[in-house]
Design an enzyme around this catalytic site. Structure first.
Site, PDB file in Angstrom:
ATOM      1  N   LYS A 118       0.820  -1.210   0.000  1.00 36.11           N
ATOM      2  CA  LYS A 118       0.000   0.000   0.000  1.00 36.11           C
ATOM      3  C   LYS A 118       0.860   1.270   0.000  1.00 36.11           C
ATOM      4  O   LYS A 118       0.425   2.300  -0.498  1.00 36.11           O
ATOM      5  CB  LYS A 118      -0.963  -0.007   1.185  1.00 36.11           C
ATOM      6  CG  LYS A 118      -2.108  -1.028   1.053  1.00 36.11           C
ATOM      7  CD  LYS A 118      -3.137  -0.827   2.152  1.00 36.11           C
ATOM      8  CE  LYS A 118      -4.011  -2.043   2.395  1.00 36.11           C
ATOM      9  NZ  LYS A 118      -5.082  -2.253   1.437  1.00 36.11           N
ATOM     10  N   GLU A 202      -4.210   7.135   7.332  1.00 38.13           N
ATOM     11  CA  GLU A 202      -5.086   7.806   6.366  1.00 38.13           C
ATOM     12  C   GLU A 202      -6.167   8.569   7.089  1.00 38.13           C
ATOM     13  O   GLU A 202      -6.701   8.088   8.089  1.00 38.13           O
ATOM     14  CB  GLU A 202      -5.796   6.759   5.481  1.00 38.13           C
ATOM     15  CG  GLU A 202      -5.136   6.509   4.173  1.00 38.13           C
ATOM     16  CD  GLU A 202      -5.863   5.444   3.355  1.00 38.13           C
ATOM     17  OE1 GLU A 202      -7.053   5.177   3.593  1.00 38.13           O
ATOM     18  OE2 GLU A 202      -5.212   4.876   2.471  1.00 38.13           O
ATOM     19  N   ARG A 294      -5.888  -9.131  -9.766  1.00 35.83           N
ATOM     20  CA  ARG A 294      -6.485 -10.457  -9.998  1.00 35.83           C
ATOM     21  C   ARG A 294      -7.944 -10.277 -10.355  1.00 35.83           C
ATOM     22  O   ARG A 294      -8.448  -9.159 -10.356  1.00 35.83           O
ATOM     23  CB  ARG A 294      -6.392 -11.287  -8.721  1.00 35.83           C
ATOM     24  CG  ARG A 294      -7.032 -10.527  -7.574  1.00 35.83           C
ATOM     25  CD  ARG A 294      -7.179 -11.309  -6.312  1.00 35.83           C
ATOM     26  NE  ARG A 294      -7.367 -10.443  -5.167  1.00 35.83           N
ATOM     27  CZ  ARG A 294      -8.511  -9.919  -4.787  1.00 35.83           C
ATOM     28  NH1 ARG A 294      -9.610 -10.155  -5.485  1.00 35.83           N
ATOM     29  NH2 ARG A 294      -8.594  -9.146  -3.725  1.00 35.83           N
TER      30      ARG A 294
HETATM   31  P1  ADP Z   1      -8.065  -3.970   2.515  1.00 29.51           P
HETATM   32  O1  ADP Z   1      -6.937  -4.050   1.536  1.00 29.51           O
HETATM   33  O2  ADP Z   1      -7.707  -4.492   3.879  1.00 29.51           O
HETATM   34  O3  ADP Z   1      -9.348  -4.546   1.977  1.00 29.51           O
HETATM   35  P2  ADP Z   1      -8.763  -1.264   1.750  1.00 29.51           P
HETATM   36  O4  ADP Z   1      -7.783  -0.179   1.801  1.00 29.51           O
HETATM   37  O5  ADP Z   1      -9.084  -1.849   0.403  1.00 29.51           O
HETATM   38  O6  ADP Z   1      -8.318  -2.422   2.764  1.00 29.51           O
HETATM   39  O7  ADP Z   1     -10.125  -0.779   2.410  1.00 29.51           O
HETATM   40  C1  ADP Z   1     -11.191  -1.660   2.719  1.00 29.51           C
HETATM   41  C2  ADP Z   1     -12.396  -0.874   3.194  1.00 29.51           C
HETATM   42  O8  ADP Z   1     -12.067  -0.093   4.341  1.00 29.51           O
HETATM   43  C3  ADP Z   1     -12.945   0.132   2.210  1.00 29.51           C
HETATM   44  O9  ADP Z   1     -13.805  -0.435   1.265  1.00 29.51           O
HETATM   45  C4  ADP Z   1     -13.656   1.085   3.151  1.00 29.51           C
HETATM   46  O10 ADP Z   1     -14.884   0.555   3.593  1.00 29.51           O
HETATM   47  C5  ADP Z   1     -12.742   1.150   4.343  1.00 29.51           C
HETATM   48  N1  ADP Z   1     -11.754   2.259   4.219  1.00 29.51           N
HETATM   49  C6  ADP Z   1     -10.518   2.161   3.703  1.00 29.51           C
HETATM   50  N2  ADP Z   1      -9.876   3.352   3.754  1.00 29.51           N
HETATM   51  C7  ADP Z   1     -10.734   4.217   4.309  1.00 29.51           C
HETATM   52  C8  ADP Z   1     -10.676   5.624   4.653  1.00 29.51           C
HETATM   53  N3  ADP Z   1      -9.570   6.330   4.447  1.00 29.51           N
HETATM   54  N4  ADP Z   1     -11.763   6.183   5.215  1.00 29.51           N
HETATM   55  C9  ADP Z   1     -12.887   5.458   5.468  1.00 29.51           C
HETATM   56  N5  ADP Z   1     -13.006   4.154   5.179  1.00 29.51           N
HETATM   57  C10 ADP Z   1     -11.951   3.533   4.615  1.00 29.51           C
END
Ligand code: ADP
Length: 496
Positions: A118, A202, A294
Protein backbone atom coordinates in the site's frame (compact mmCIF):
# COMPACT_ATOMS: atom_id res chain seq x y z
CA UNK A 1 1.22 -16.33 -29.23
CA UNK A 2 0.76 -19.61 -27.39
CA UNK A 3 -2.55 -21.44 -27.45
CA UNK A 4 -3.60 -22.60 -23.99
CA UNK A 5 -4.91 -26.17 -24.13
CA UNK A 6 -4.82 -27.20 -20.50
CA UNK A 7 -5.01 -25.15 -17.29
CA UNK A 8 -4.15 -26.01 -13.71
CA UNK A 9 -6.53 -24.14 -11.42
CA UNK A 10 -4.56 -23.34 -8.28
CA UNK A 11 -7.65 -22.74 -6.16
CA UNK A 12 -10.83 -24.38 -4.95
CA UNK A 13 -14.56 -23.80 -4.44
CA UNK A 14 -16.72 -21.49 -6.47
CA UNK A 15 -13.92 -19.69 -8.29
CA UNK A 16 -12.44 -22.98 -9.52
CA UNK A 17 -15.90 -23.98 -10.75
CA UNK A 18 -16.22 -20.58 -12.42
CA UNK A 19 -12.92 -21.03 -14.31
CA UNK A 20 -13.82 -24.63 -15.26
CA UNK A 21 -17.09 -23.49 -16.81
CA UNK A 22 -15.34 -21.03 -19.16
CA UNK A 23 -12.63 -23.59 -19.98
CA UNK A 24 -15.30 -26.12 -20.94
CA UNK A 25 -16.91 -23.59 -23.25
CA UNK A 26 -13.53 -22.87 -24.86
CA UNK A 27 -12.52 -26.54 -25.17
CA UNK A 28 -9.64 -26.12 -22.70
CA UNK A 29 -8.87 -29.06 -20.40
CA UNK A 30 -8.69 -28.42 -16.65
CA UNK A 31 -6.74 -29.85 -13.75
CA UNK A 32 -8.14 -29.23 -10.26
CA UNK A 33 -6.48 -29.73 -6.90
CA UNK A 34 -8.07 -30.87 -3.66
CA UNK A 35 -7.49 -32.02 -0.11
CA UNK A 36 -8.47 -35.29 1.48
CA UNK A 37 -12.18 -35.15 2.26
CA UNK A 38 -12.94 -32.83 -0.66
CA UNK A 39 -13.37 -35.59 -3.27
CA UNK A 40 -17.07 -34.82 -3.76
CA UNK A 41 -16.78 -31.05 -4.18
CA UNK A 42 -17.79 -29.88 -7.67
CA UNK A 43 -14.45 -28.19 -8.36
CA UNK A 44 -12.99 -31.72 -8.15
CA UNK A 45 -15.72 -33.70 -9.91
CA UNK A 46 -16.25 -31.27 -12.79
CA UNK A 47 -12.59 -30.88 -13.80
CA UNK A 48 -11.08 -33.14 -16.46
CA UNK A 49 -8.39 -34.22 -14.03
CA UNK A 50 -8.04 -33.75 -10.28
CA UNK A 51 -4.99 -34.18 -8.10
CA UNK A 52 -4.99 -34.91 -4.38
CA UNK A 53 -2.72 -32.49 -2.50
CA UNK A 54 -2.83 -34.36 0.82
CA UNK A 55 -4.38 -33.61 4.16
CA UNK A 56 -1.88 -31.21 5.64
CA UNK A 57 -2.07 -27.51 6.48
CA UNK A 58 -2.83 -24.83 3.90
CA UNK A 59 0.91 -24.23 3.52
CA UNK A 60 1.47 -27.89 2.77
CA UNK A 61 -1.41 -28.07 0.28
CA UNK A 62 -3.09 -25.18 -1.57
CA UNK A 63 -0.19 -22.80 -0.83
CA UNK A 64 2.55 -25.34 -1.52
CA UNK A 65 4.28 -23.76 -4.52
CA UNK A 66 6.68 -26.68 -5.11
CA UNK A 67 3.83 -29.16 -5.14
CA UNK A 68 1.68 -27.04 -7.47
CA UNK A 69 4.53 -26.57 -9.93
CA UNK A 70 5.24 -30.30 -9.88
CA UNK A 71 1.57 -31.04 -10.61
CA UNK A 72 1.53 -28.50 -13.43
CA UNK A 73 4.57 -30.12 -15.04
CA UNK A 74 3.45 -33.73 -14.49
CA UNK A 75 0.07 -32.99 -16.01
CA UNK A 76 1.43 -31.00 -18.94
CA UNK A 77 -0.57 -27.89 -18.18
CA UNK A 78 0.56 -24.90 -20.18
CA UNK A 79 -1.02 -22.33 -17.85
CA UNK A 80 -2.02 -21.77 -14.22
CA UNK A 81 -5.11 -19.80 -13.21
CA UNK A 82 -4.71 -18.68 -9.58
CA UNK A 83 -8.34 -17.56 -8.98
CA UNK A 84 -8.56 -15.05 -6.13
CA UNK A 85 -7.03 -15.30 -2.65
CA UNK A 86 -4.48 -18.09 -2.01
CA UNK A 87 -1.52 -17.55 -4.41
CA UNK A 88 -3.25 -15.13 -6.78
CA UNK A 89 -1.27 -12.09 -5.59
CA UNK A 90 1.95 -13.89 -4.73
CA UNK A 91 4.69 -12.43 -6.92
CA UNK A 92 7.20 -15.17 -6.22
CA UNK A 93 4.70 -17.80 -7.34
CA UNK A 94 3.96 -15.86 -10.53
CA UNK A 95 7.71 -15.60 -11.19
CA UNK A 96 8.34 -19.30 -10.56
CA UNK A 97 5.44 -20.31 -12.82
CA UNK A 98 6.75 -18.16 -15.66
CA UNK A 99 10.33 -19.32 -15.24
CA UNK A 100 9.13 -22.92 -15.72
CA UNK A 101 7.78 -21.87 -19.12
CA UNK A 102 4.17 -22.02 -17.86
CA UNK A 103 1.79 -19.10 -18.44
CA UNK A 104 0.64 -17.37 -15.24
CA UNK A 105 -2.87 -16.09 -15.94
CA UNK A 106 -2.38 -12.74 -14.30
CA UNK A 107 -0.10 -9.71 -14.43
CA UNK A 108 3.68 -9.60 -14.17
CA UNK A 109 5.35 -10.17 -10.77
CA UNK A 110 6.47 -6.52 -10.89
CA UNK A 111 2.86 -5.28 -11.05
CA UNK A 112 1.88 -7.64 -8.22
CA UNK A 113 4.75 -6.38 -6.03
CA UNK A 114 4.07 -2.71 -6.73
CA UNK A 115 0.32 -2.92 -6.08
CA UNK A 116 0.60 -5.41 -3.20
CA UNK A 117 2.31 -2.82 -1.05
CA UNK A 118 0.00 0.00 0.00
CA UNK A 119 2.94 2.40 0.57
CA UNK A 120 4.78 1.71 -2.70
CA UNK A 121 1.58 1.91 -4.71
CA UNK A 122 0.64 5.23 -3.10
CA UNK A 123 4.08 6.65 -3.86
CA UNK A 124 3.71 5.58 -7.50
CA UNK A 125 0.18 7.04 -7.69
CA UNK A 126 1.30 10.30 -6.11
CA UNK A 127 3.92 10.68 -8.85
CA UNK A 128 1.19 10.15 -11.44
CA UNK A 129 -0.96 12.85 -9.87
CA UNK A 130 -3.73 10.41 -8.84
CA UNK A 131 -5.87 11.71 -5.94
CA UNK A 132 -4.99 9.96 -2.64
CA UNK A 133 -6.69 10.03 0.75
CA UNK A 134 -4.71 12.61 2.78
CA UNK A 135 -2.38 10.78 5.14
CA UNK A 136 1.09 9.50 5.87
CA UNK A 137 2.75 6.78 3.83
CA UNK A 138 6.38 7.40 4.69
CA UNK A 139 9.03 4.89 5.74
CA UNK A 140 9.45 6.16 9.30
CA UNK A 141 7.62 3.72 11.56
CA UNK A 142 8.88 5.17 14.81
CA UNK A 143 5.93 5.54 17.21
CA UNK A 144 6.61 9.17 18.19
CA UNK A 145 6.80 10.33 14.61
CA UNK A 146 3.64 8.36 13.72
CA UNK A 147 1.89 10.19 16.60
CA UNK A 148 3.13 13.50 15.15
CA UNK A 149 1.88 12.55 11.68
CA UNK A 150 -1.46 11.52 13.15
CA UNK A 151 -1.82 14.98 14.75
CA UNK A 152 -1.12 16.63 11.38
CA UNK A 153 -3.75 14.48 9.64
CA UNK A 154 -6.33 15.00 12.38
CA UNK A 155 -8.88 12.58 13.84
CA UNK A 156 -10.65 10.35 13.07
CA UNK A 157 -8.02 8.47 11.10
CA UNK A 158 -7.29 4.96 9.97
CA UNK A 159 -4.20 2.94 10.70
CA UNK A 160 -3.67 0.43 7.87
CA UNK A 161 -1.24 -2.43 7.40
CA UNK A 162 0.97 -1.79 4.36
CA UNK A 163 0.68 -5.42 3.31
CA UNK A 164 -3.00 -5.45 4.27
CA UNK A 165 -6.00 -7.11 2.75
CA UNK A 166 -9.48 -8.09 3.90
CA UNK A 167 -9.50 -5.29 6.45
CA UNK A 168 -6.82 -7.01 8.56
CA UNK A 169 -4.47 -4.73 10.48
CA UNK A 170 -6.87 -1.81 10.10
CA UNK A 171 -7.97 0.36 13.08
CA UNK A 172 -10.08 3.52 13.34
CA UNK A 173 -8.60 6.01 15.79
CA UNK A 174 -10.75 8.81 17.16
CA UNK A 175 -8.27 10.69 19.31
CA UNK A 176 -4.68 11.00 20.50
CA UNK A 177 -5.56 8.92 23.54
CA UNK A 178 -6.49 5.88 21.48
CA UNK A 179 -3.54 6.05 19.08
CA UNK A 180 -0.86 4.05 20.90
CA UNK A 181 -3.10 1.09 21.74
CA UNK A 182 -4.63 1.04 18.26
CA UNK A 183 -1.16 1.14 16.66
CA UNK A 184 0.06 -1.77 18.76
CA UNK A 185 -2.98 -3.89 17.99
CA UNK A 186 -2.91 -3.07 14.24
CA UNK A 187 0.78 -4.00 14.11
CA UNK A 188 0.18 -7.23 16.02
CA UNK A 189 -2.62 -8.27 13.69
CA UNK A 190 -0.61 -7.30 10.60
CA UNK A 191 2.42 -9.28 11.78
CA UNK A 192 0.27 -12.37 12.37
CA UNK A 193 -1.57 -12.11 9.07
CA UNK A 194 1.17 -10.91 6.71
CA UNK A 195 4.48 -11.29 8.53
CA UNK A 196 4.97 -7.53 8.09
CA UNK A 197 3.86 -4.91 10.60
CA UNK A 198 4.55 -1.76 8.61
CA UNK A 199 1.59 0.67 8.67
CA UNK A 200 0.35 3.83 7.00
CA UNK A 201 -2.08 6.46 8.24
CA UNK A 202 -5.09 7.81 6.37
CA UNK A 203 -7.66 10.46 7.07
CA UNK A 204 -10.87 8.63 7.91
CA UNK A 205 -13.49 9.55 5.37
CA UNK A 206 -16.95 9.66 6.90
CA UNK A 207 -19.68 7.78 5.10
CA UNK A 208 -17.83 7.11 1.86
CA UNK A 209 -18.91 4.82 -0.93
CA UNK A 210 -16.58 2.12 -2.19
CA UNK A 211 -16.39 2.40 -5.97
CA UNK A 212 -14.04 0.26 -8.03
CA UNK A 213 -13.23 0.17 -11.71
CA UNK A 214 -12.62 -3.06 -13.62
CA UNK A 215 -9.64 -2.67 -15.94
CA UNK A 216 -8.19 -5.01 -18.55
CA UNK A 217 -4.95 -4.86 -20.52
CA UNK A 218 -3.27 -6.92 -23.21
CA UNK A 219 0.41 -7.46 -23.96
CA UNK A 220 0.21 -5.14 -26.99
CA UNK A 221 -0.22 -2.14 -24.70
CA UNK A 222 -4.01 -1.68 -25.00
CA UNK A 223 -5.79 -0.78 -21.79
CA UNK A 224 -9.56 -0.54 -21.31
CA UNK A 225 -12.06 -0.38 -18.46
CA UNK A 226 -15.34 -2.24 -18.02
CA UNK A 227 -16.94 0.44 -15.88
CA UNK A 228 -17.58 0.53 -12.16
CA UNK A 229 -18.87 -1.65 -9.36
CA UNK A 230 -20.18 -0.22 -6.13
CA UNK A 231 -19.29 -2.35 -3.10
CA UNK A 232 -20.33 -0.09 -0.24
CA UNK A 233 -22.34 -2.69 1.65
CA UNK A 234 -19.65 -4.24 3.81
CA UNK A 235 -19.33 -5.90 7.18
CA UNK A 236 -16.00 -5.51 8.96
CA UNK A 237 -14.50 -4.11 5.72
CA UNK A 238 -15.64 -7.22 3.81
CA UNK A 239 -17.99 -6.69 0.89
CA UNK A 240 -21.33 -8.50 1.05
CA UNK A 241 -23.46 -6.81 -1.63
CA UNK A 242 -22.04 -5.45 -4.89
CA UNK A 243 -23.67 -3.81 -7.86
CA UNK A 244 -23.07 -2.19 -11.20
CA UNK A 245 -23.59 0.54 -12.26
CA UNK A 246 -23.36 2.77 -9.17
CA UNK A 247 -26.17 5.25 -8.57
CA UNK A 248 -23.56 7.67 -7.24
CA UNK A 249 -21.88 8.19 -10.61
CA UNK A 250 -23.19 10.50 -13.30
CA UNK A 251 -21.63 10.29 -16.76
CA UNK A 252 -19.09 13.02 -15.97
CA UNK A 253 -17.87 11.37 -12.77
CA UNK A 254 -17.89 7.95 -14.43
CA UNK A 255 -15.70 9.34 -17.20
CA UNK A 256 -13.30 10.93 -14.69
CA UNK A 257 -12.94 7.80 -12.57
CA UNK A 258 -12.56 5.40 -15.49
CA UNK A 259 -10.02 7.75 -17.11
CA UNK A 260 -7.96 7.72 -13.92
CA UNK A 261 -8.21 3.92 -13.71
CA UNK A 262 -6.97 3.43 -17.27
CA UNK A 263 -4.21 5.98 -16.66
CA UNK A 264 -3.07 3.81 -13.74
CA UNK A 265 -3.13 0.50 -15.65
CA UNK A 266 -1.29 2.01 -18.63
CA UNK A 267 1.30 3.70 -16.42
CA UNK A 268 2.39 0.39 -14.93
CA UNK A 269 2.21 -1.54 -18.20
CA UNK A 270 -0.38 -3.82 -16.70
CA UNK A 271 -1.49 -7.16 -18.16
CA UNK A 272 -4.80 -8.96 -17.66
CA UNK A 273 -7.65 -8.27 -15.23
CA UNK A 274 -7.27 -5.70 -12.47
CA UNK A 275 -9.46 -3.65 -10.18
CA UNK A 276 -8.77 -0.13 -9.05
CA UNK A 277 -10.51 0.70 -5.81
CA UNK A 278 -11.55 4.20 -4.80
CA UNK A 279 -13.34 5.87 -1.91
CA UNK A 280 -15.95 8.37 -3.00
CA UNK A 281 -16.87 11.01 -0.42
CA UNK A 282 -20.17 12.85 0.03
CA UNK A 283 -18.98 15.70 -2.20
CA UNK A 284 -18.12 13.30 -5.05
CA UNK A 285 -14.36 13.57 -4.49
CA UNK A 286 -12.69 10.26 -5.17
CA UNK A 287 -9.44 8.88 -3.80
CA UNK A 288 -7.30 5.91 -4.87
CA UNK A 289 -7.34 3.11 -2.28
CA UNK A 290 -5.54 0.21 -3.93
CA UNK A 291 -5.32 -1.96 -7.03
CA UNK A 292 -6.14 -5.66 -6.85
CA UNK A 293 -4.10 -7.55 -9.42
CA UNK A 294 -6.49 -10.46 -10.00
CA UNK A 295 -10.07 -11.36 -10.77
CA UNK A 296 -12.36 -10.09 -8.01
CA UNK A 297 -15.03 -12.09 -6.19
CA UNK A 298 -17.60 -9.59 -7.50
CA UNK A 299 -16.58 -9.80 -11.19
CA UNK A 300 -19.97 -11.37 -12.18
CA UNK A 301 -21.84 -8.05 -11.86
CA UNK A 302 -19.52 -6.61 -14.49
CA UNK A 303 -19.99 -9.69 -16.67
CA UNK A 304 -23.77 -9.39 -16.55
CA UNK A 305 -23.82 -5.66 -17.27
CA UNK A 306 -21.27 -5.78 -20.11
CA UNK A 307 -22.22 -9.23 -21.47
CA UNK A 308 -18.58 -10.33 -21.38
CA UNK A 309 -16.85 -13.41 -19.94
CA UNK A 310 -13.93 -12.01 -17.96
CA UNK A 311 -12.28 -15.41 -17.46
CA UNK A 312 -12.25 -15.84 -21.23
CA UNK A 313 -10.69 -12.37 -21.53
CA UNK A 314 -8.04 -13.40 -19.00
CA UNK A 315 -7.19 -16.53 -20.95
CA UNK A 316 -7.12 -14.76 -24.32
CA UNK A 317 -4.79 -11.99 -23.20
CA UNK A 318 -2.59 -14.49 -21.34
CA UNK A 319 -2.17 -16.33 -24.67
CA UNK A 320 -0.88 -13.09 -26.14
CA UNK A 321 -4.04 -12.11 -28.03
CA UNK A 322 -5.30 -8.56 -28.14
CA UNK A 323 -8.26 -7.50 -25.99
CA UNK A 324 -11.53 -8.90 -27.38
CA UNK A 325 -13.16 -5.43 -27.58
CA UNK A 326 -12.14 -1.82 -28.06
CA UNK A 327 -13.17 0.68 -25.40
CA UNK A 328 -15.99 2.12 -27.49
CA UNK A 329 -17.42 -1.36 -28.03
CA UNK A 330 -17.83 -2.04 -24.29
CA UNK A 331 -21.31 -0.99 -23.14
CA UNK A 332 -23.21 -0.98 -19.86
CA UNK A 333 -26.55 -2.68 -20.20
CA UNK A 334 -29.12 -2.74 -17.37
CA UNK A 335 -28.18 -3.32 -13.75
CA UNK A 336 -26.69 -6.22 -11.80
CA UNK A 337 -26.59 -6.90 -8.06
CA UNK A 338 -24.65 -9.65 -6.28
CA UNK A 339 -24.92 -11.01 -2.75
CA UNK A 340 -22.35 -13.20 -1.04
CA UNK A 341 -23.83 -16.13 0.82
CA UNK A 342 -21.77 -17.01 3.86
CA UNK A 343 -21.99 -20.04 6.13
CA UNK A 344 -22.44 -17.99 9.29
CA UNK A 345 -25.16 -17.10 11.74
CA UNK A 346 -26.04 -13.39 11.64
CA UNK A 347 -28.46 -13.95 14.51
CA UNK A 348 -25.65 -15.26 16.66
CA UNK A 349 -22.91 -12.67 16.20
CA UNK A 350 -22.04 -14.04 12.72
CA UNK A 351 -20.54 -17.19 14.19
CA UNK A 352 -19.14 -19.41 11.41
CA UNK A 353 -21.41 -22.34 10.63
CA UNK A 354 -20.49 -25.82 9.48
CA UNK A 355 -22.37 -28.95 8.55
CA UNK A 356 -23.67 -31.05 5.72
CA UNK A 357 -25.59 -29.28 2.97
CA UNK A 358 -28.59 -31.59 2.71
CA UNK A 359 -30.29 -29.56 0.03
CA UNK A 360 -29.40 -26.41 -1.86
CA UNK A 361 -32.22 -24.70 -3.76
CA UNK A 362 -31.88 -23.96 -7.46
CA UNK A 363 -32.94 -20.60 -8.78
CA UNK A 364 -35.31 -20.83 -11.72
CA UNK A 365 -35.64 -17.10 -12.34
CA UNK A 366 -34.39 -15.80 -15.65
CA UNK A 367 -31.54 -13.34 -15.18
CA UNK A 368 -30.42 -14.89 -11.88
CA UNK A 369 -27.02 -16.54 -11.85
CA UNK A 370 -25.53 -18.64 -9.10
CA UNK A 371 -21.79 -19.14 -8.68
CA UNK A 372 -21.35 -21.93 -6.16
CA UNK A 373 -18.71 -24.39 -5.02
CA UNK A 374 -21.04 -26.97 -3.47
CA UNK A 375 -23.65 -29.55 -4.41
CA UNK A 376 -26.20 -31.34 -2.23
CA UNK A 377 -24.52 -33.62 0.26
CA UNK A 378 -21.23 -31.66 0.52
CA UNK A 379 -19.76 -30.69 3.87
CA UNK A 380 -18.98 -27.08 4.77
CA UNK A 381 -15.89 -27.03 6.98
CA UNK A 382 -14.21 -24.26 8.96
CA UNK A 383 -10.93 -24.76 7.13
CA UNK A 384 -11.70 -22.32 4.32
CA UNK A 385 -13.44 -19.07 3.59
CA UNK A 386 -17.06 -19.28 4.77
CA UNK A 387 -18.40 -17.88 1.47
CA UNK A 388 -20.32 -20.77 -0.07
CA UNK A 389 -22.02 -19.09 -3.02
CA UNK A 390 -22.79 -15.86 -4.84
CA UNK A 391 -26.18 -15.05 -6.25
CA UNK A 392 -26.24 -12.42 -8.97
CA UNK A 393 -29.26 -10.90 -10.69
CA UNK A 394 -29.38 -8.88 -13.87
CA UNK A 395 -32.35 -6.66 -14.65
CA UNK A 396 -33.37 -3.87 -16.98
CA UNK A 397 -32.85 -1.43 -14.09
CA UNK A 398 -31.81 -1.48 -10.42
CA UNK A 399 -35.28 -2.06 -9.06
CA UNK A 400 -35.80 -4.97 -11.42
CA UNK A 401 -32.42 -6.53 -10.58
CA UNK A 402 -33.06 -6.25 -6.82
CA UNK A 403 -36.51 -7.76 -7.16
CA UNK A 404 -35.13 -10.70 -9.16
CA UNK A 405 -32.36 -11.19 -6.61
CA UNK A 406 -34.86 -11.28 -3.75
CA UNK A 407 -36.95 -13.84 -5.60
CA UNK A 408 -33.81 -15.81 -6.41
CA UNK A 409 -32.71 -15.81 -2.77
CA UNK A 410 -36.12 -17.11 -1.73
CA UNK A 411 -35.58 -20.14 -3.94
CA UNK A 412 -32.12 -20.70 -2.58
CA UNK A 413 -32.18 -22.22 0.90
CA UNK A 414 -29.21 -24.11 2.29
CA UNK A 415 -30.66 -26.86 4.43
CA UNK A 416 -28.18 -28.28 6.87
CA UNK A 417 -25.99 -25.21 7.29
CA UNK A 418 -26.93 -21.82 8.69
CA UNK A 419 -26.27 -19.01 6.23
CA UNK A 420 -26.68 -15.25 6.08
CA UNK A 421 -29.43 -15.62 3.43
CA UNK A 422 -32.19 -14.04 5.52
CA UNK A 423 -29.85 -11.25 6.60
CA UNK A 424 -29.14 -10.51 2.92
CA UNK A 425 -32.89 -10.43 2.28
CA UNK A 426 -33.24 -7.85 5.04
CA UNK A 427 -30.57 -5.68 3.41
CA UNK A 428 -32.26 -5.99 0.00
CA UNK A 429 -35.60 -5.01 1.55
CA UNK A 430 -34.20 -2.03 3.47
CA UNK A 431 -35.67 1.32 2.39
CA UNK A 432 -32.26 3.02 2.38
CA UNK A 433 -30.78 0.32 0.18
CA UNK A 434 -33.70 0.55 -2.22
CA UNK A 435 -33.20 4.33 -2.40
CA UNK A 436 -29.52 3.78 -3.20
CA UNK A 437 -28.47 5.44 0.03
CA UNK A 438 -25.47 3.14 0.36
CA UNK A 439 -22.20 3.82 2.17
CA UNK A 440 -19.56 1.72 3.89
CA UNK A 441 -21.18 1.92 7.34
CA UNK A 442 -24.57 0.96 6.07
CA UNK A 443 -24.70 -2.33 7.96
CA UNK A 444 -23.51 -0.85 11.27
CA UNK A 445 -25.81 2.14 11.07
CA UNK A 446 -28.85 -0.03 10.32
CA UNK A 447 -28.28 -2.66 13.00
CA UNK A 448 -31.80 -2.38 14.31
CA UNK A 449 -33.46 -2.60 10.90
CA UNK A 450 -31.31 -5.59 9.90
CA UNK A 451 -31.78 -7.49 13.13
CA UNK A 452 -33.67 -10.79 12.88
CA UNK A 453 -37.39 -11.07 13.21
CA UNK A 454 -38.50 -13.24 16.11
CA UNK A 455 -39.27 -16.00 13.71
CA UNK A 456 -38.33 -15.84 10.10
CA UNK A 457 -41.44 -16.48 8.04
CA UNK A 458 -39.47 -17.23 4.91
CA UNK A 459 -37.41 -19.86 6.67
CA UNK A 460 -40.50 -21.60 7.92
CA UNK A 461 -42.17 -21.40 4.51
CA UNK A 462 -39.10 -22.94 2.84
CA UNK A 463 -38.93 -25.62 5.46
CA UNK A 464 -42.54 -26.63 5.06
CA UNK A 465 -42.34 -26.56 1.25
CA UNK A 466 -39.22 -28.66 1.28
CA UNK A 467 -40.73 -31.15 3.66
CA UNK A 468 -43.89 -31.50 1.61
CA UNK A 469 -41.89 -31.95 -1.59
CA UNK A 470 -39.52 -34.50 -0.20
CA UNK A 471 -41.77 -36.21 2.33
CA UNK A 472 -38.75 -36.46 4.62
CA UNK A 473 -38.61 -36.50 8.35
CA UNK A 474 -38.27 -32.91 9.48
CA UNK A 475 -35.41 -33.89 11.76
CA UNK A 476 -33.22 -34.49 8.69
CA UNK A 477 -33.63 -31.01 7.27
CA UNK A 478 -32.51 -28.91 10.12
CA UNK A 479 -31.06 -25.69 8.64
CA UNK A 480 -30.24 -24.31 12.07
CA UNK A 481 -28.25 -26.76 14.12
CA UNK A 482 -29.36 -25.04 17.32
CA UNK A 483 -32.98 -26.08 16.73
CA UNK A 484 -33.52 -29.75 17.57
CA UNK A 485 -36.68 -30.19 15.57
CA UNK A 486 -37.91 -27.37 13.31
CA UNK A 487 -41.44 -28.05 14.58
CA UNK A 488 -40.28 -26.84 17.98
CA UNK A 489 -40.29 -23.37 16.54
CA UNK A 490 -43.70 -23.61 14.93
CA UNK A 491 -45.76 -22.56 17.94
CA UNK A 492 -46.04 -19.01 16.65
CA UNK A 493 -47.60 -20.27 13.45
CA UNK A 494 -50.17 -22.53 15.03
CA UNK A 495 -53.67 -21.21 15.29
CA UNK A 496 -54.69 -23.40 18.17
P1 ADP B 1 -8.07 -3.97 2.51
O1 ADP B 1 -6.94 -4.05 1.54
O2 ADP B 1 -7.71 -4.49 3.88
O3 ADP B 1 -9.35 -4.55 1.98
P2 ADP B 1 -8.76 -1.26 1.75
O4 ADP B 1 -7.78 -0.18 1.80
O5 ADP B 1 -9.08 -1.85 0.40
O6 ADP B 1 -8.32 -2.42 2.76
O7 ADP B 1 -10.13 -0.78 2.41
C1 ADP B 1 -11.19 -1.66 2.72
C2 ADP B 1 -12.40 -0.87 3.19
O8 ADP B 1 -12.07 -0.09 4.34
C3 ADP B 1 -12.94 0.13 2.21
O9 ADP B 1 -13.80 -0.43 1.26
C4 ADP B 1 -13.66 1.08 3.15
O10 ADP B 1 -14.88 0.55 3.59
C5 ADP B 1 -12.74 1.15 4.34
N1 ADP B 1 -11.75 2.26 4.22
C6 ADP B 1 -10.52 2.16 3.70
N2 ADP B 1 -9.88 3.35 3.75
C7 ADP B 1 -10.73 4.22 4.31
C8 ADP B 1 -10.68 5.62 4.65
N3 ADP B 1 -9.57 6.33 4.45
N4 ADP B 1 -11.76 6.18 5.21
C9 ADP B 1 -12.89 5.46 5.47
N5 ADP B 1 -13.01 4.15 5.18
C10 ADP B 1 -11.95 3.53 4.61
Amino acid sequence: MKRIEKILIANRGEISCRVISTCKALGIRTVSIYNKGEEDLPHVTSADEAVLLGDGSLLETYLNQDLLLEIAKNHNTCAIHPGYGLLSENASFARRVTSEGIIFIGPSPESIILMGDKIQSKIAMEKLGIPLVPGFHGKNQDETSLVEEAKKIGYPLLIKATAGGGGKGMRIVNSDLEFTDALASAKREAMNAFGNDQVLLEKYITSPRHIEIQVFSDSMGSHVHLYERECSIQRRYQKIVEESPSLALNQKLRREMTDVAVKISSSINYLGAGTIEFMLDKDSNFYFLEMNTRLQVEHPVTELVTGQDLVEWQIRVAEGNSLPLKQEEIKQNGHAVEVRIYAEDPDNDFLPAIGKLNYIGKSTISGVRCDIGYVDGNEVSVNFDPMCAKLIAHGSNRENAISKLRAGLNEFPFFGVTTNRNYLQRILKSKSFLKGDTFTHFVESKKEELSPLKMDDQYMADLIAFNLLNKQSVETINERPSIKSPWDTLSGLRTT
